[in-house]
Design a protein around this motif. Structure first.
Motif, PDB file in Angstrom:
ATOM      1  N   THR A  83      17.739  23.214 -14.811  1.00  0.00           N
ATOM      2  CA  THR A  83      17.878  22.891 -13.465  1.00  0.00           C
ATOM      3  C   THR A  83      19.366  22.112 -13.219  1.00  0.00           C
ATOM      4  OG1 THR A  83      16.516  20.723 -13.700  1.00  0.00           O
ATOM      5  CG2 THR A  83      15.729  22.844 -12.742  1.00  0.00           C
ATOM      6  N   LYS A  88      19.668  24.814  -5.748  1.00  0.00           N
ATOM      7  CA  LYS A  88      19.070  25.360  -4.532  1.00  0.00           C
ATOM      8  C   LYS A  88      19.800  26.584  -4.183  1.00  0.00           C
ATOM      9  CE  LYS A  88      17.676  24.405   0.266  1.00  0.00           C
ATOM     10  NZ  LYS A  88      17.357  23.063   1.102  1.00  0.00           N
ATOM     11  N   CYS A 143      10.512  26.607  -5.858  1.00  0.00           N
ATOM     12  CA  CYS A 143      10.694  25.908  -4.501  1.00  0.00           C
ATOM     13  C   CYS A 143      10.298  24.573  -4.695  1.00  0.00           C
ATOM     14  CB  CYS A 143       9.706  26.596  -3.292  1.00  0.00           C
ATOM     15  SG  CYS A 143      10.316  28.186  -2.726  1.00  0.00           S
ATOM     16  N   ILE A 144       9.173  24.122  -5.435  1.00  0.00           N
ATOM     17  CA  ILE A 144       8.956  22.948  -5.706  1.00  0.00           C
ATOM     18  C   ILE A 144       9.994  22.163  -6.680  1.00  0.00           C
ATOM     19  CG2 ILE A 144       6.993  21.352  -6.591  1.00  0.00           C
ATOM     20  CD1 ILE A 144       5.154  23.566  -5.890  1.00  0.00           C
ATOM     21  N   GLU A 147      12.944  21.755  -4.489  1.00  0.00           N
ATOM     22  CA  GLU A 147      12.791  20.959  -3.347  1.00  0.00           C
ATOM     23  C   GLU A 147      13.401  22.198  -1.982  1.00  0.00           C
ATOM     24  OE1 GLU A 147      14.084  17.265  -3.485  1.00  0.00           O
ATOM     25  OE2 GLU A 147      12.423  16.478  -5.060  1.00  0.00           O
ATOM     26  N   TRP A 149      12.305  23.352   0.572  1.00  0.00           N
ATOM     27  CA  TRP A 149      10.785  23.033   1.381  1.00  0.00           C
ATOM     28  C   TRP A 149      10.764  24.136   2.544  1.00  0.00           C
ATOM     29  CZ3 TRP A 149       8.656  20.638  -2.028  1.00  0.00           C
ATOM     30  CH2 TRP A 149       9.068  19.484  -2.721  1.00  0.00           C
ATOM     31  N   LYS A 172       1.207  18.384  -6.250  1.00  0.00           N
ATOM     32  CA  LYS A 172       2.562  18.271  -6.363  1.00  0.00           C
ATOM     33  C   LYS A 172       3.279  17.579  -4.953  1.00  0.00           C
ATOM     34  CE  LYS A 172       3.496  21.132 -10.147  1.00  0.00           C
ATOM     35  NZ  LYS A 172       4.526  22.345 -10.780  1.00  0.00           N
ATOM     36  N   LEU A 173       2.817  18.253  -3.827  1.00  0.00           N
ATOM     37  CA  LEU A 173       3.239  18.186  -2.517  1.00  0.00           C
ATOM     38  C   LEU A 173       2.789  16.535  -2.314  1.00  0.00           C
ATOM     39  CD1 LEU A 173       2.388  21.165  -0.404  1.00  0.00           C
ATOM     40  CD2 LEU A 173       4.398  20.560  -1.181  1.00  0.00           C
ATOM     41  N   LYS A 176       5.126  14.446  -3.970  1.00  0.00           N
ATOM     42  CA  LYS A 176       6.563  14.550  -3.252  1.00  0.00           C
ATOM     43  C   LYS A 176       6.381  13.682  -1.842  1.00  0.00           C
ATOM     44  CE  LYS A 176       8.826  17.062  -6.459  1.00  0.00           C
ATOM     45  NZ  LYS A 176      10.356  16.722  -7.034  1.00  0.00           N
ATOM     46  N   LYS A 178       5.060  15.153   0.886  1.00  0.00           N
ATOM     47  CA  LYS A 178       5.440  16.118   1.848  1.00  0.00           C
ATOM     48  C   LYS A 178       4.404  16.216   2.662  1.00  0.00           C
ATOM     49  CE  LYS A 178       8.569  17.745   2.122  1.00  0.00           C
ATOM     50  NZ  LYS A 178       9.797  17.539   3.077  1.00  0.00           N
ATOM     51  N   SER A 214       8.507  12.877   6.823  1.00  0.00           N
ATOM     52  CA  SER A 214       8.369  14.458   7.044  1.00  0.00           C
ATOM     53  C   SER A 214       7.479  14.685   8.192  1.00  0.00           C
ATOM     54  CB  SER A 214       7.877  15.128   5.772  1.00  0.00           C
ATOM     55  OG  SER A 214       6.642  14.966   5.375  1.00  0.00           O
TER      56      SER A 214
END
Length: 400
Positions: A83, A88, A143-144, A147, A149, A172-173, A176, A178, A214
């Motif tokens: 990564t 992104k 996406c995770i 990020e 979102w 995971k959310l 994070k 979120k 958020s």
């Protein structure tokens, strides 16, 4: 020969799938294939009554679509291993390019401006349903990790999250923080399990500070809905027959909005979801610690006091479709609140009785007694009304 023997013999006669056949387990358009299938033999005297068919051939377009998905998955899986060189922007370019090619092959025209903000989200919303299960799982993971979102939100809202990915996604959310996406999961994922709901309940009861960042959009959404409710209650843009509904809905939104923190607004969705029944809620409550139980009792206590103060408030299932007040679909009923409080008392009775820090529960005793007395009165009046309704009418004699 028995039926079991026929099936066993036929199964043994089927050759093992080759690697090439196994690569195409899903047929996107089976109609032409079934039309070309023929029995290998028409001999009615054959000992094996299960006949093999021939003519199995995947259409050229289906073959291209499958290979397109395989190529995309292979490339994306390789990119995710590093990564540092995959960000992104690169991911969104890959994803939109894949979906655009897919759409062109099946004859779907998007008619979207590529320079428009949120273009990737619009493409996923229109064509995401065409992605295969393994591709959707890989896109979700990307996406995770990266990020992304906004795209993840589109996947959740449009039902593109597979059941096997649900628990992993929730965890995971939560890690994070979120919170807004967790609310979307509660609203749009129909198969949340008890463990997922327990994690969500614990998270919203004692939300970490990072979790509030958020939730700005959620608070704004509730405020806009409250203003809309006021407008509708005043009669603006509402027909005469819907004005009574508008006033009832406005009162319901006011009760659900005023006096609740933004984390408690998130709890509204959890307690109104059909995923959370009494059995699952009991399992969730049994795993709460003392601080979480206290927060839960305070939340339920607010609801009891609201319903005591405004006994005329009730569900408004038509408010969402008729008036556009969508939050009315996500407001816990008095019945739900009372049942949940009863479950809390049943699961933690000893702790609630022996520990003085649960003073909130003792203060609710008067509220519960008042609601119970009102319920008994309403029940008696309802029984009386029903009796009078079905009482046979006295037939006066005719003097003709």
């Amino acid at each position: 020969m028995s039926l079991l023997e026929v099936i066993t013999k036929a199964s043994a006669a089927i050759p093992t799938l080759s690697d090439q056949e196994f690569n195409y387990p899903i047929v996107l358009n089976p109609d032409p294939i079934f039309a070309n299938l023929k029995f290998e033999t028409d001999d009615l005297k054959a000992e094996n009554h299960v006949k093999k068919v021939t003519g199995w051939e995947i259409s050229e377009i289906d073959l291209e679509l499958i290979k397109l998905g395989q190529k995309f998955s292979k490339r994306l899986r390789k990119k995710l291993k590093d990564t540092n060189s995959f960000d992104k922007v690169a991911f969104l370019q890959m994803l939109t390019s894949y979906l655009e090619n897919f759409g062109e092959k099946v004859g779907i025209s998007l008619g979207l401006n590529k320079r428009e903000k949120g273009y990737a989200c619009m493409v996923v919303e229109k064509l995401g349903i065409l992605m295969a299960r393994d591709v959707k799982g890989l896109v979700l993971e990307s996406c995770i990790v990266l990020e992304v979102w906004d795209v993840l939100g589109v996947l959740i809202v449009n039902g593109l999250v597979e059941h096997t990915c649900t628990s992993n996604l929730i965890n995971k959310l939560i890690n994070k923080c979120k919170s807004d996406l967790i609310v979307l999961c509660v609203k749009h994922l129909p198969d949340l399990q008890a463990y997922d709901l327990m994690c969500i309940l614990k998270y919203f009861l004692l939300m970490p500070d990072d979790g509030y960042k958020s939730l700005v959009s959620l608070r704004e959404d509730w405020e806009s809905q409250a203003l809309l409710a006021i407008e509708k209650a005043s009669g603006e843009g509402v027909s005469t027959k819907d004005r009574s509904l508008a006033k009832e809905a406005a009162l319901l939104v006011m009760v659900a909005h005023d006096g609740f923190s933004v984390s408690e607004l998130c709890l509204h969705y959890l307690f109104a979801t059909p995923n959370l029944d009494e059995v699952i809620f009991s399992a969730c409550v049994s795993k709460l610690n003392g601080e979480e139980i206290n927060a839960l009792i305070q939340y339920l206590g607010k609801w009891l006091r609201k319903y005591e103060r405004f006994p005329q408030v009730g569900p408004c299932p038509k408010a969402s479709s008729v008036l556009g007040l969508t939050v009315c679909d996500w407001i816990p009923t008095l019945e739900t609140v009372v049942k949940c409080l009863g479950v809390v008392v049943d699961e933690h009775f000893s702790s609630l009785v022996l520990h003085s820090e649960y003073h909130e529960l003792r203060s609710l005793e008067g509220v519960v007694s008042s609601l119970a007395a009102e319920a008994r009165l309403c029940g008696a009046l309802a029984n009386l009304t029903e009796t009078l309704r079905i009482e046979p009418q006295v037939i006066l004699p005719s003097y003709d």
